[in-house]
Design a protein around this motif. Sequence first.
Motif, PDB file in Angstrom:
ATOM      1  N   VAL A  91      27.808 130.143  99.494  1.00  0.00           N
ATOM      2  CA  VAL A  91      27.580 130.782 100.792  1.00  0.00           C
ATOM      3  C   VAL A  91      27.416 129.672 101.822  1.00  0.00           C
ATOM      4  O   VAL A  91      27.223 128.509 101.473  1.00  0.00           O
ATOM      5  CB  VAL A  91      26.332 131.699 100.776  1.00  0.00           C
ATOM      6  CG1 VAL A  91      26.510 132.869  99.822  1.00  0.00           C
ATOM      7  CG2 VAL A  91      25.070 130.918 100.427  1.00  0.00           C
ATOM      8  N   SER A  92      27.452 130.021 103.078  1.00  0.00           N
ATOM      9  CA  SER A  92      27.279 129.040 104.152  1.00  0.00           C
ATOM     10  C   SER A  92      25.956 128.309 103.989  1.00  0.00           C
ATOM     11  O   SER A  92      24.939 128.899 103.604  1.00  0.00           O
ATOM     12  CB  SER A  92      27.307 129.744 105.503  1.00  0.00           C
ATOM     13  OG  SER A  92      26.816 128.900 106.519  1.00  0.00           O
ATOM     14  N   SER A  93      25.955 127.029 104.325  1.00  0.00           N
ATOM     15  CA  SER A  93      24.716 126.251 104.245  1.00  0.00           C
ATOM     16  C   SER A  93      23.687 126.749 105.253  1.00  0.00           C
ATOM     17  O   SER A  93      22.505 126.424 105.146  1.00  0.00           O
ATOM     18  CB  SER A  93      24.991 124.764 104.478  1.00  0.00           C
ATOM     19  OG  SER A  93      25.474 124.558 105.788  1.00  0.00           O
ATOM     20  N   GLN A  94      24.107 127.542 106.217  1.00  0.00           N
ATOM     21  CA  GLN A  94      23.193 128.107 107.210  1.00  0.00           C
ATOM     22  C   GLN A  94      22.489 129.360 106.693  1.00  0.00           C
ATOM     23  O   GLN A  94      21.579 129.881 107.340  1.00  0.00           O
ATOM     24  CB  GLN A  94      23.957 128.447 108.493  1.00  0.00           C
ATOM     25  CG  GLN A  94      24.664 127.256 109.118  1.00  0.00           C
ATOM     26  CD  GLN A  94      23.719 126.111 109.422  1.00  0.00           C
ATOM     27  OE1 GLN A  94      22.738 126.293 110.129  1.00  0.00           O
ATOM     28  NE2 GLN A  94      24.001 124.946 108.888  1.00  0.00           N
ATOM     29  N   THR A  95      22.870 129.838 105.518  1.00  0.00           N
ATOM     30  CA  THR A  95      22.256 131.020 104.925  1.00  0.00           C
ATOM     31  C   THR A  95      20.866 130.678 104.407  1.00  0.00           C
ATOM     32  O   THR A  95      20.700 129.737 103.638  1.00  0.00           O
ATOM     33  CB  THR A  95      23.117 131.542 103.750  1.00  0.00           C
ATOM     34  OG1 THR A  95      24.432 131.825 104.227  1.00  0.00           O
ATOM     35  CG2 THR A  95      22.519 132.788 103.126  1.00  0.00           C
TER      36      THR A  95
ATOM     37  N   GLU B 277      15.036 119.878 105.221  1.00  0.00           N
ATOM     38  CA  GLU B 277      14.996 121.329 105.102  1.00  0.00           C
ATOM     39  C   GLU B 277      14.578 121.729 103.697  1.00  0.00           C
ATOM     40  O   GLU B 277      15.094 121.207 102.713  1.00  0.00           O
ATOM     41  CB  GLU B 277      16.369 121.922 105.412  1.00  0.00           C
ATOM     42  CG  GLU B 277      16.410 123.432 105.345  1.00  0.00           C
ATOM     43  CD  GLU B 277      17.759 123.990 105.755  1.00  0.00           C
ATOM     44  OE1 GLU B 277      17.909 125.219 105.702  1.00  0.00           O
ATOM     45  OE2 GLU B 277      18.658 123.222 106.120  1.00  0.00           O
ATOM     46  N   TYR B 278      13.639 122.658 103.618  1.00  0.00           N
ATOM     47  CA  TYR B 278      13.220 123.204 102.333  1.00  0.00           C
ATOM     48  C   TYR B 278      14.331 124.138 101.868  1.00  0.00           C
ATOM     49  O   TYR B 278      14.769 125.021 102.599  1.00  0.00           O
ATOM     50  CB  TYR B 278      11.901 123.976 102.489  1.00  0.00           C
ATOM     51  CG  TYR B 278      11.209 124.230 101.187  1.00  0.00           C
ATOM     52  CD1 TYR B 278      10.176 123.411 100.760  1.00  0.00           C
ATOM     53  CD2 TYR B 278      11.589 125.275 100.365  1.00  0.00           C
ATOM     54  CE1 TYR B 278       9.526 123.633  99.554  1.00  0.00           C
ATOM     55  CE2 TYR B 278      10.944 125.505  99.165  1.00  0.00           C
ATOM     56  CZ  TYR B 278       9.925 124.682  98.762  1.00  0.00           C
ATOM     57  OH  TYR B 278       9.292 124.901  97.566  1.00  0.00           O
ATOM     58  N   SER B 279      14.819 123.933 100.654  1.00  0.00           N
ATOM     59  CA  SER B 279      15.933 124.720 100.147  1.00  0.00           C
ATOM     60  C   SER B 279      15.585 125.323  98.789  1.00  0.00           C
ATOM     61  O   SER B 279      15.387 124.609  97.810  1.00  0.00           O
ATOM     62  CB  SER B 279      17.175 123.827 100.019  1.00  0.00           C
ATOM     63  OG  SER B 279      18.276 124.570  99.573  1.00  0.00           O
ATOM     64  N   ALA B 280      15.490 126.655  98.751  1.00  0.00           N
ATOM     65  CA  ALA B 280      15.195 127.388  97.526  1.00  0.00           C
ATOM     66  C   ALA B 280      16.485 127.926  96.925  1.00  0.00           C
ATOM     67  O   ALA B 280      17.493 128.078  97.614  1.00  0.00           O
ATOM     68  CB  ALA B 280      14.242 128.542  97.829  1.00  0.00           C
ATOM     69  N   VAL B 281      16.446 128.246  95.659  1.00  0.00           N
ATOM     70  CA  VAL B 281      17.611 128.804  94.962  1.00  0.00           C
ATOM     71  C   VAL B 281      17.779 130.270  95.366  1.00  0.00           C
ATOM     72  O   VAL B 281      16.812 131.029  95.380  1.00  0.00           O
ATOM     73  CB  VAL B 281      17.439 128.671  93.434  1.00  0.00           C
ATOM     74  CG1 VAL B 281      18.604 129.294  92.704  1.00  0.00           C
ATOM     75  CG2 VAL B 281      17.277 127.205  93.047  1.00  0.00           C
TER      76      VAL B 281
ATOM     77  N   THR C 132      28.439 124.356 102.369  1.00  0.00           N
ATOM     78  CA  THR C 132      27.998 125.532 101.623  1.00  0.00           C
ATOM     79  C   THR C 132      26.787 125.195 100.765  1.00  0.00           C
ATOM     80  O   THR C 132      26.437 124.029 100.599  1.00  0.00           O
ATOM     81  CB  THR C 132      29.116 126.061 100.702  1.00  0.00           C
ATOM     82  OG1 THR C 132      29.462 125.043  99.754  1.00  0.00           O
ATOM     83  CG2 THR C 132      30.341 126.482 101.487  1.00  0.00           C
ATOM     84  N   ARG C 133      26.158 126.245 100.254  1.00  0.00           N
ATOM     85  CA  ARG C 133      25.092 126.096  99.276  1.00  0.00           C
ATOM     86  C   ARG C 133      25.334 127.136  98.195  1.00  0.00           C
ATOM     87  O   ARG C 133      26.024 128.127  98.414  1.00  0.00           O
ATOM     88  CB  ARG C 133      23.720 126.237  99.911  1.00  0.00           C
ATOM     89  CG  ARG C 133      23.387 127.626 100.392  1.00  0.00           C
ATOM     90  CD  ARG C 133      22.077 127.718 101.122  1.00  0.00           C
ATOM     91  NE  ARG C 133      20.947 127.718 100.212  1.00  0.00           N
ATOM     92  CZ  ARG C 133      19.701 127.952 100.564  1.00  0.00           C
ATOM     93  NH1 ARG C 133      19.417 128.225 101.821  1.00  0.00           N
ATOM     94  NH2 ARG C 133      18.729 127.938  99.692  1.00  0.00           N
ATOM     95  N   ALA C 134      24.775 126.893  97.041  1.00  0.00           N
ATOM     96  CA  ALA C 134      24.989 127.780  95.901  1.00  0.00           C
ATOM     97  C   ALA C 134      24.100 129.018  95.991  1.00  0.00           C
ATOM     98  O   ALA C 134      23.016 128.985  96.543  1.00  0.00           O
ATOM     99  CB  ALA C 134      24.698 127.032  94.603  1.00  0.00           C
TER     100      ALA C 134
ATOM    101  N   ASP D 123      11.992 128.571 102.427  1.00  0.00           N
ATOM    102  CA  ASP D 123      13.419 128.260 102.517  1.00  0.00           C
ATOM    103  C   ASP D 123      13.902 128.266 103.967  1.00  0.00           C
ATOM    104  O   ASP D 123      13.611 129.184 104.730  1.00  0.00           O
ATOM    105  CB  ASP D 123      14.237 129.274 101.715  1.00  0.00           C
ATOM    106  CG  ASP D 123      15.707 128.928 101.706  1.00  0.00           C
ATOM    107  OD1 ASP D 123      16.075 127.930 101.064  1.00  0.00           O
ATOM    108  OD2 ASP D 123      16.502 129.636 102.374  1.00  0.00           O
ATOM    109  N   GLY D 124      14.623 127.232 104.333  1.00  0.00           N
ATOM    110  CA  GLY D 124      15.209 127.124 105.662  1.00  0.00           C
ATOM    111  C   GLY D 124      14.316 126.444 106.692  1.00  0.00           C
ATOM    112  O   GLY D 124      14.783 126.095 107.766  1.00  0.00           O
ATOM    113  N   ARG D 125      13.050 126.251 106.380  1.00  0.00           N
ATOM    114  CA  ARG D 125      12.164 125.576 107.328  1.00  0.00           C
ATOM    115  C   ARG D 125      12.460 124.078 107.326  1.00  0.00           C
ATOM    116  O   ARG D 125      12.663 123.481 106.281  1.00  0.00           O
ATOM    117  CB  ARG D 125      10.700 125.788 106.958  1.00  0.00           C
ATOM    118  CG  ARG D 125      10.225 127.217 107.125  1.00  0.00           C
ATOM    119  CD  ARG D 125       8.740 127.298 106.925  1.00  0.00           C
ATOM    120  NE  ARG D 125       8.284 128.662 106.773  1.00  0.00           N
ATOM    121  CZ  ARG D 125       7.019 129.021 106.761  1.00  0.00           C
ATOM    122  NH1 ARG D 125       6.064 128.104 106.873  1.00  0.00           N
ATOM    123  NH2 ARG D 125       6.671 130.278 106.612  1.00  0.00           N
ATOM    124  N   ILE D 126      12.472 123.511 108.506  1.00  0.00           N
ATOM    125  CA  ILE D 126      12.731 122.075 108.642  1.00  0.00           C
ATOM    126  C   ILE D 126      11.418 121.379 108.977  1.00  0.00           C
ATOM    127  O   ILE D 126      10.689 121.797 109.874  1.00  0.00           O
ATOM    128  CB  ILE D 126      13.797 121.801 109.719  1.00  0.00           C
ATOM    129  CG1 ILE D 126      15.117 122.457 109.298  1.00  0.00           C
ATOM    130  CG2 ILE D 126      13.966 120.303 109.939  1.00  0.00           C
ATOM    131  CD1 ILE D 126      16.216 122.396 110.330  1.00  0.00           C
TER     132      ILE D 126
END
Length: 131
Positions: free
Chosen positions: A69-73, A6-10, A61-63, A23-26
């Motif tokens: 916040v939830s890692s699903q955010t 999963e692409y994860s942006a700040v 969670t994620r920062a 962000d959020g794309r797998i």
Amino acid sequence: VLKGEEYSAVLDGRTTVTCMSLDGRIYPIDSGPMPPMHYNCRSVRVPVVDDRFAALREGATRASVDGPVSSQTTYSSWLKRQPAEFQDEVLGPERAALFRSGEVTLQKFTDELGRVYTLDELRANEGLALK
């Protein structure tokens, strides 16, 4: 065991439109856009466990600039909860207005590789009337 990355942006106001949209794309492992996407990129790709092991993700969670916040955010869902002034600041007033109206999602602001569309390209792609 893994279903992809999963692409994860700040989740803050310094994130670029490119990283917001990704962000959020797998993606399949080792394919698709790979950070760094630009100078000073802070995004990462994180492994995503197969749905059979979903229990391992419970409570994750994620920062964010606001705290955990939830890692699903996703960046999009986080940005929807921010004030309009903040949205205008990070997206620009025209893109922010389109985002708030629901006419265009963050993912539509870029192509599949993260290149940001101009406002004219965006209007043409989405069939929006010129304003």
